[in-house]
Design an enzyme around this catalytic site. Structure first.
Site, mmCIF file in Angstrom:
data_model
loop_
_atom_site.group_PDB
_atom_site.id
_atom_site.type_symbol
_atom_site.label_atom_id
_atom_site.label_comp_id
_atom_site.label_asym_id
_atom_site.label_seq_id
_atom_site.Cartn_x
_atom_site.Cartn_y
_atom_site.Cartn_z
ATOM 1 N N ARG A 1 10.029 10.674 -3.535
ATOM 2 C CA ARG A 1 9.686 11.351 -2.293
ATOM 3 C C ARG A 1 10.327 10.745 -1.045
ATOM 4 O O ARG A 1 10.910 11.459 -0.226
ATOM 5 C CB ARG A 1 8.156 11.332 -2.086
ATOM 6 C CG ARG A 1 7.417 12.344 -2.903
ATOM 7 C CD ARG A 1 6.078 11.793 -3.351
ATOM 8 N NE ARG A 1 6.322 10.821 -4.390
ATOM 9 C CZ ARG A 1 6.395 11.150 -5.688
ATOM 10 N NH1 ARG A 1 6.170 12.363 -6.070
ATOM 11 N NH2 ARG A 1 6.673 10.227 -6.602
ATOM 12 N N THR A 2 10.197 9.433 -0.896
ATOM 13 C CA THR A 2 10.580 8.836 0.386
ATOM 14 C C THR A 2 12.090 8.911 0.606
ATOM 15 O O THR A 2 12.557 9.247 1.696
ATOM 16 C CB THR A 2 10.079 7.379 0.452
ATOM 17 O OG1 THR A 2 8.711 7.359 0.048
ATOM 18 C CG2 THR A 2 10.198 6.818 1.848
ATOM 19 N N LYS B 1 25.001 -9.932 -5.725
ATOM 20 C CA LYS B 1 25.963 -11.050 -5.606
ATOM 21 C C LYS B 1 25.440 -12.118 -4.657
ATOM 22 O O LYS B 1 26.128 -13.092 -4.387
ATOM 23 C CB LYS B 1 27.303 -10.514 -5.091
ATOM 24 C CG LYS B 1 27.932 -9.452 -5.960
ATOM 25 C CD LYS B 1 29.187 -8.903 -5.272
ATOM 26 C CE LYS B 1 29.546 -7.533 -5.803
ATOM 27 N NZ LYS B 1 30.452 -6.811 -4.899
ATOM 28 N N HIS C 1 3.973 0.971 4.715
ATOM 29 C CA HIS C 1 4.723 2.197 4.410
ATOM 30 C C HIS C 1 4.474 3.150 5.588
ATOM 31 O O HIS C 1 3.777 4.163 5.456
ATOM 32 C CB HIS C 1 4.232 2.789 3.094
ATOM 33 C CG HIS C 1 5.158 3.790 2.466
ATOM 34 N ND1 HIS C 1 6.160 4.425 3.160
ATOM 35 C CD2 HIS C 1 5.213 4.280 1.201
ATOM 36 C CE1 HIS C 1 6.795 5.264 2.341
ATOM 37 N NE2 HIS C 1 6.247 5.186 1.147
ATOM 38 N N ARG D 1 13.901 0.560 1.565
ATOM 39 C CA ARG D 1 12.734 0.216 0.731
ATOM 40 C C ARG D 1 13.086 -1.044 -0.040
ATOM 41 O O ARG D 1 14.192 -1.164 -0.586
ATOM 42 C CB ARG D 1 12.379 1.334 -0.246
ATOM 43 C CG ARG D 1 11.347 0.864 -1.283
ATOM 44 C CD ARG D 1 10.796 1.975 -2.099
ATOM 45 N NE ARG D 1 9.922 2.821 -1.300
ATOM 46 C CZ ARG D 1 9.196 3.816 -1.793
ATOM 47 N NH1 ARG D 1 9.252 4.076 -3.093
ATOM 48 N NH2 ARG D 1 8.415 4.547 -1.020
HETATM 49 N N1 CP Z 1 4.757 8.190 -1.761
HETATM 50 C C1 CP Z 1 5.897 7.543 -2.069
HETATM 51 O O1 CP Z 1 6.268 6.540 -1.429
HETATM 52 O O2 CP Z 1 6.578 8.067 -3.132
HETATM 53 P P1 CP Z 1 7.943 7.530 -3.704
HETATM 54 O O3 CP Z 1 7.696 6.162 -4.294
HETATM 55 O O4 CP Z 1 8.369 8.533 -4.733
HETATM 56 O O5 CP Z 1 8.927 7.432 -2.569
#
Ligand code: CP
Length: 306
Positions: free
Chosen positions: A57-58, A87, A136, A108
């Protein structure tokens, strides 16, 4: 706000602006003319998505948001393995380099706090797409937008959070953001091993926001306006045999208020049964779709900063 690294930056004032923009973009996306208008907004911008941890999703919704605004996208979906981090390159050096290829960087990472380091080194906006068990913030943004759309208000809500509150970063970010709104109260449904972090509970205490902790799913959800359920974060557990054991099923739904909403950041494993999906109060797929509109609003916000 040059970067978005923490949910604390999402004040009610900022959220009001972002929600209004998300609604504007949602309407424009409904028509061909509107879509074309949006694609003409940022043809000179490129975003980079650096994902050192898995995501559906993100990553995809940031990329979709950027493309709907006419931006280009450069991406590495498995940066831990396929970027030069393997590396030994530091995150600081990586963002200094990527800032030469893109006008904003979405990151991320499994390490809590590393996105703050990236932002400190970056000459272009950095967006935290989830750092370890930390934060998040863009998920909190789409969660608040979803609550507002589903419930029609952000005030006076009894929010029940359940599951793995110790390792889930979405609940930490959402609790911070919703604690700014008048009349919010929380019930945390969890086990002693999976409790909400003391830092968040201390913040709620300082803000005078009431919260209780329980392991009784039925009693907690009966009085809920918002039920926010999460999966066990198995990838972050020291003890892989640990279970949360809290399931939302049709029986739980039957005890809930008619005007309430079930949310989940997804992915879901087995903590909400498939039988719940058809219930109009089950908002988790609408919630994940909302990610595109708010991330469009966020990119616009960051690129509009003087
Ligand atoms: N909700 C969420 O962060 O989903 P993903 O891990 O798929 O990005």
């Amino acid at each position: 706000m040059q970067h978005l690294v923490a949910a604390g930056q999402l004040t009610p004032e900022v959220l009001t602006e972002l929600i209004a923009k998300a609604e504007e973009y949602r309407k424009l996306l409904e028509t061909t003319d509107g879509r074309q208008q949006l694609r003409a907004l940022y043809p000179d911008k490129i975003i980079a998505t650096l994902f050192y941890e898995p995501s559906t999703r993100t990553r995809l919704s940031h990329e979709s948001a950027a493309q709907r605004l006419g931006m280009g996208v450069v991406s590495t979906e498995n940066a831990a393995e396929f970027s030069s981090a393997i590396k030994g390159e530091t995150i600081e050096d990586t963002v200094r380099v990527v800032a030469g290829y893109a006008d904003a960087i979405v990151i991320r990472h499994k390490e809590t706090g590393i996105v703050d380091r990236a932002a400190a080194a970056s000459p272009v906006p950095v967006i935290n797409a989830g750092d370890g068990t930390g934060e998040h913030p863009t998920q909190a943004l789409l969660d608040v937008y979803t609550i507002w759309r589903e419930m029609g208000t952000l005030e006076g809500l009894n929010i029940v959070m359940g599951g793995d509150l110790a390792h889930g970063r979405t609940v930490r970010s959402l609790a911070q953001v919703m604690s700014n709104y008048k009349g919010t109260s929380f019930t945390f449904v969890t086990t002693p091993q999976l409790r909400m972090g003391d830092d968040i509970k201390q913040l709620l205490g300082e803000r005078g926001v009431s919260f209780t902790e329980t392991n009784d799913v039925h009693a907690a959800t009966k009085e809920a306006d918002v039920v926010y359920w999460t999966r066990l974060q198995k990838e972050r557990l020291e003890d892989p045999t640990l279970e949360a054991g809290f399931v939302i099923d049709e029986q739980v739904m039957a005890g809930m208020k008619e005007k309430s909403v079930i949310m989940h950041p997804l992915p879901r494993v087995d903590e909400i049964t498939a039988g719940v999906d058809a219930d109009p109060r089950a908002a988790y797929f609408r919630q994940s779709h909302n990610g595109v509109y708010v991330r469009m609003a966020l990119l616009d916000y960051l690129f509009s900063q003087k």
